[in-house]
Design a protein around this motif. Structure first.
Motif, PDB file in Angstrom:
ATOM      1  N   ALA A 164     -12.254  -5.130   8.352  1.00 52.96           N
ATOM      2  CA  ALA A 164     -11.183  -4.135   8.261  1.00 52.96           C
ATOM      3  C   ALA A 164     -10.005  -4.567   7.399  1.00 52.96           C
ATOM      4  O   ALA A 164      -9.060  -3.784   7.223  1.00 52.96           O
ATOM      5  N   HIS A 190      -6.977  -2.087   8.040  1.00 53.84           N
ATOM      6  CA  HIS A 190      -7.389  -0.753   8.470  1.00 53.84           C
ATOM      7  C   HIS A 190      -7.376  -0.682   9.997  1.00 53.84           C
ATOM      8  O   HIS A 190      -7.904  -1.564  10.675  1.00 53.84           O
ATOM      9  N   GLU A 191      -6.807   0.402  10.528  1.00 54.62           N
ATOM     10  CA  GLU A 191      -6.813   0.571  11.988  1.00 54.62           C
ATOM     11  C   GLU A 191      -6.574   2.029  12.360  1.00 54.62           C
ATOM     12  O   GLU A 191      -5.564   2.624  11.945  1.00 54.62           O
ATOM     13  N   ASP A 192      -7.505   2.616  13.107  1.00 50.79           N
ATOM     14  CA  ASP A 192      -7.363   3.974  13.650  1.00 50.79           C
ATOM     15  C   ASP A 192      -6.981   4.986  12.575  1.00 50.79           C
ATOM     16  O   ASP A 192      -6.087   5.827  12.774  1.00 50.79           O
ATOM     17  N   ARG A 226      -2.209  -1.284   9.789  1.00 52.43           N
ATOM     18  CA  ARG A 226      -1.211  -2.117  10.462  1.00 52.43           C
ATOM     19  C   ARG A 226      -0.973  -3.368   9.643  1.00 52.43           C
ATOM     20  O   ARG A 226      -1.804  -3.752   8.811  1.00 52.43           O
TER      21      ARG A 226
END
Length: 355
Positions: free
Chosen positions: A288, A333-335, A339
Motif C-alpha cells: 500500500a 494508500h488507506e480506505d 495517510r
C-alpha cells in the motif's frame, strides 16, 4: 499482444527503476521563488533522459553564463557516459555487455557510486539492488519498452542473475567482478542523485552560497532564494492522472529524493504492474505504500534510500528508516485515500499544516 500501459510524467525519462514523482513540483515552488528574478540565474538542459535545472541566487556570477552552462553540461555528460544503462557506448553498458566473469576496471566515479549502492543494498537486505537490470528488462521497463507479464519459469531464470552479493568489488584496484556474464547493472535509482551532487560540489568550489540543483526530480539546495527565505519544495499527492501538491517543505543545505509507485505501470487482464520491482522476488511491489521522500546531505544516498524504502513497503520501510535515523516521509494508500507517516527527523521541515 500489446499490453495497455500508463506512463505519466511531465518530464520524459528512460530511468524506470526510480522515476521522478516530484518532477513537476519544482516549477510550482519556483513560481513564487522567482517573482523578483533580478538576482536569480537559471540554467537548464536535458540529460539522463530527463531535464535538469540549476538556480543560483547571487548578485554576480563568478564565471560567465556561457562558461557555467558549458561546465554543467560537461559534468552531467560525463556522468551519463559513465553510468547510463541505455547508452551503448557508456562505461556501464560496456561492463553490462561483457561476458567475462573476471575483474573489470572501472572509473573512480563509477566505483564510488557502486560502493554506495552496495552499502544501501546491505542496509535494506536487498530491497535496493543495482543488479536488478535483467528484471527491469524482463518486465518491459527497460530501453525497448515492450511490456509483458513473464512466466514463473522466466522470473526464476532471471533471478539467478540478480543479487548484490553476486557483484564483487575491489576498491583499491577500482575493479568489479560479476558472478555471471549475463548480469546487468542499472543505476537509474542512484545516478541522477550523484549528478546533482557533482553540480552542487562545483557550485561550492565557486563559493556560491545560495542555489538549487534538480535533475529529474532529485534536488539539492543550499542557502536561500531571492526573497531571502529557504527554498520551498512540494511533495506530490500520489494520484493517478492528477497533479496536486500534498505537502510543502523547507530545504536548506540538504538534498531530497522522492520515489513513487503510481504513475508508471502497465495493466494486463485487470491487474496493474508497477515499474517498482522488488529485486528479491523478481516481481513488482503490491503493498500500500504510494511514495517515499527522503532528505539527506547526499542526493545520491537520498535517491537510493527512497527506492529501497519504497520497495520494503509501509511497515518494514518505516521501521528501517527509524532504525537508521533517516529523515523520511511516507504516503500510504488507506480506505480509498491516503495517510501519512514520517520519522521524527522529518517533521521540522514541513511548511504549515497539510494542504
Amino acid at each position: 499482444m500489446k499490453i495497455p500501459f500508463h506512463v505519466d510524467c511531465s518530464q520524459p525519462s528512460v530511468s524506470r527503476y526510480l522515476l521522478p514523482v516530484a518532477c513537476y513540483l519544482l516549477p510550482v515552488c519556483l513560481t513564487s521563488c522567482q517573482s523578483e528574478r533580478l538576482q536569480v540565474h537559471e540554467f537548464t538542459g536535458f540529460i539522463m533522459g530527463t531535464t535538469y535545472s540549476v538556480l543560483i541566487n547571487a548578485e554576480e556570477l563568478p564565471l560567465s553564463r556561457q562558461r557555467l552552462q558549458t561546465e554543467f553540461n560537461t559534468i552531467l555528460n560525463r556522468v551519463n557516459m559513465e553510468m547510463s544503462p541505455y547508452l551503448r557506448e557508456s562505461e556501464l553498458s560496456q561492463i553490462n555487455d561483457a561476458d567475462s566473469t573476471g575483474w573489470l576496471s572501472v572509473s573512480t566515479s563509477l566505483m564510488h557510486v557502486l560502493q554506495a549502492a552496495q552499502d544501501i543494498s546491505r542496509a535494506t537486505q536487498g530491497a535496493f539492488d543495482v543488479t536488478v537490470g535483467p528484471l527491469i528488462n524482463l518486465w518491459g521497463f527497460g530501453p525497448e519498452q515492450v511490456f509483458t507479464v513473464p512466466t514463473e519459469t522466466q522470473i526464476s531464470a532471471v533471478l539467478r542473475l540478480v543479487g548484490h552479493e553476486k557483484l564483487r568489488m575491489d576498491p583499491a584496484a577500482s575493479a568489479v567482478k560479476k558472478a555471471y556474464g549475463g548480469m546487468r547493472i542499472n543505476l537509474s535509482a542512484i545516478a541522477k542523485g550523484y549528478g546533482v551532487d557533482e553540480i552542487a560540489e562545483r557550485l561550492d568550489q565557486l563559493q556560491l552560497d545560495n542555489y538549487l540543483v534538480e535533475i529529474g526530480g532529485e534536488i539539492r539546495a543550499r542557502g536561500v532564494n531571492d526573497k531571502n527565505r529557504p527554498w520551498q519544495i512540494g511533495i506530490e499527492q500520489p494520484l493517478t492522472g492528477q497533479r496536486e501538491v500534498r505537502r510543502i517543505i523547507r530545504l536548506d543545505n540538504s538534498a531530497m529524493a522522492t520515489s513513487g509507485d503510481y504513475r508508471n505501470y502497465f495493466e494486463h487482464e485487470g491487474s496493474r504492474y508497477s515499474h517498482t520491482i522488488d529485486p528479491r522476488t523478481g516481481r513488482p511491489v503490491t503493498h500500500a505504500l504510494a511514495s517515499v521522500t527522503v532528505l539527506h546531505p547526499s542526493t545520491m544516498l537520498a535517491d537510493a534510500w527512497a527506492t529501497g524504502l519504497l520497495v520494503l513497503g509501509p511497515e518494514e520501510g518505516l521501521e528501517l528508516a527509524r532504525q537508521n535515523s533517516l529523515t523520511a516521509f511516507f504516503i500510504i494508500h488507506e480506505d480509498g485515500g491516503f495517510r501519512e507517516e514520517s520519522t521524527p527527523a522529518f517533521k521540522p521541515y514541513f511548511v504549515g499544516d497539510r494542504l
